[in-house]
Design an enzyme around this catalytic site. Structure first.
Site, PDB file in Angstrom:
ATOM      1  N   LEU A  75      25.086  42.543 -17.875  1.00 50.04           N
ATOM      2  CA  LEU A  75      25.153  41.138 -17.489  1.00 50.04           C
ATOM      3  C   LEU A  75      26.557  40.571 -17.681  1.00 50.04           C
ATOM      4  O   LEU A  75      27.190  40.808 -18.705  1.00 50.04           O
ATOM      5  CB  LEU A  75      24.159  40.330 -18.332  1.00 50.04           C
ATOM      6  CG  LEU A  75      24.217  38.807 -18.179  1.00 50.04           C
ATOM      7  CD1 LEU A  75      23.602  38.382 -16.857  1.00 50.04           C
ATOM      8  CD2 LEU A  75      23.511  38.128 -19.346  1.00 50.04           C
TER       9      LEU A  75
ATOM     10  N   ASP B 252      20.934  21.356 -20.443  1.00 51.87           N
ATOM     11  CA  ASP B 252      20.850  19.937 -20.755  1.00 51.87           C
ATOM     12  C   ASP B 252      19.749  19.654 -21.771  1.00 51.87           C
ATOM     13  O   ASP B 252      18.741  20.365 -21.822  1.00 51.87           O
ATOM     14  CB  ASP B 252      20.570  19.164 -19.458  1.00 51.87           C
ATOM     15  CG  ASP B 252      20.877  17.686 -19.589  1.00 51.87           C
ATOM     16  OD1 ASP B 252      21.546  17.300 -20.567  1.00 51.87           O
ATOM     17  OD2 ASP B 252      20.448  16.918 -18.714  1.00 51.87           O
TER      18      ASP B 252
ATOM     19  N   HIS C  64      23.044  20.777 -30.498  1.00 58.66           N
ATOM     20  CA  HIS C  64      24.054  21.655 -29.900  1.00 58.66           C
ATOM     21  C   HIS C  64      24.041  23.039 -30.567  1.00 58.66           C
ATOM     22  O   HIS C  64      24.211  24.063 -29.896  1.00 58.66           O
ATOM     23  CB  HIS C  64      25.434  21.026 -30.030  1.00 58.66           C
ATOM     24  CG  HIS C  64      25.625  19.800 -29.186  1.00 58.66           C
ATOM     25  ND1 HIS C  64      25.282  19.763 -27.851  1.00 58.66           N
ATOM     26  CD2 HIS C  64      26.113  18.562 -29.489  1.00 58.66           C
ATOM     27  CE1 HIS C  64      25.561  18.564 -27.355  1.00 58.66           C
ATOM     28  NE2 HIS C  64      26.050  17.822 -28.333  1.00 58.66           N
TER      29      HIS C  64
END
Length: 235
Positions: free
Chosen positions: A126, A15, A32
């Protein structure tokens, strides 16, 4: 930080991109873009630390309510990101996966995501899981619908426990160890409601574009100070 007690499954609500850009007099798209760049930074560090799964909230089912121009830009980010970093992710043994109904995105975006998943499918490090067009209530609704269909088809029993029902959720895991939300908001925003049942939660004021390796370490140190009892007692 105890490297032997790194949480296996971490999720982050990324966020603050828009507010980060606004503070700098930049358009929201700049925030963004910087946020997408930061995915690489945090994924690399999580992989180095031995985290098994990192789930990033990239686009929610509610994000369709944003201005069309912003939605169009968000839909382009996967292509921009993977065209730039897919080779590095492969070299680092990072595997890409996705939860959410991302098939509703533009065709070229869907192709890019699927290609990234396919190209890294054999990696064993990962699991970098992107939540794209994802909403937790929608996930649980779809799970209930599929379970009902299986019962009607005699593929499942009405006598079901939480672990069995959890298999109907999206993704490859049920339990979340740590949820982090950046930029000061203190809410879940319809993210991984089932998986967060006993997750530790950390809310930081740092905006996602500024959430670097040191910030991640601080969150992990705080996590390791928690006493996880899962509803029970410890002597």
């Amino acid at each position: 930080m105890d490297l032997q007690r790194i949480p296996a499954h971490i999720a982050i609500i990324m966020d603050g991109n828009g507010r980060w850009a606004k503070k700098r007099g930049l358009p929201r798209t700049a925030g963004h873009l910087q946020g997408a760049e930061n995915v690489r930074t945090i994924a690399k560090e999580a992989n180095r630390l031995g985290v098994k799964t990192l789930i990033l909230y990239a686009f929610s089912t509610e994000n369709w309510n944003r201005p069309e121009s912003e939605i169009d830009y968000l839909c382009k980010l996967p292509k921009m990101f993977f065209s730039k970093y897919i080779k590095e992710l492969k070299a680092l043994n990072i595997r890409v996966s996705c939860i959410g109904e991302y098939e509703k995105f533009p065709k070229d975006t869907v192709t890019v995501i699927k290609n990234a998943i396919d190209e890294t499918a054999m990696n064993t490090g990962l699991n970098l899981c992107l939540a794209v067009n994802y909403g937790a209530r929608r996930e649980i609704t779809l799970a209930a619908q599929q379970y009902a269909k299986d019962v009607l088809a005699d593929k499942a029993s009405l006598d079901i426990d939480e672990q069995a029902f959890g298999q109907y959720m999206m993704g490859e895991h049920q339990e979340l160890d740590l949820l982090i939300r950046t930029s000061g908001e203190v809410r879940l925003s319809n993210f991984l409601l089932w998986q967060c049942a006993y997750a530790e939660m950390i809310f930081t004021d740092t905006a996602w574009p500024d959430f670097n390796e040191a910030e991640l370490h601080r969150c992990l140190e705080q996590y390791q100070q928690r006493d996880r009892r899962f509803g029970g007692l410890k002597e």
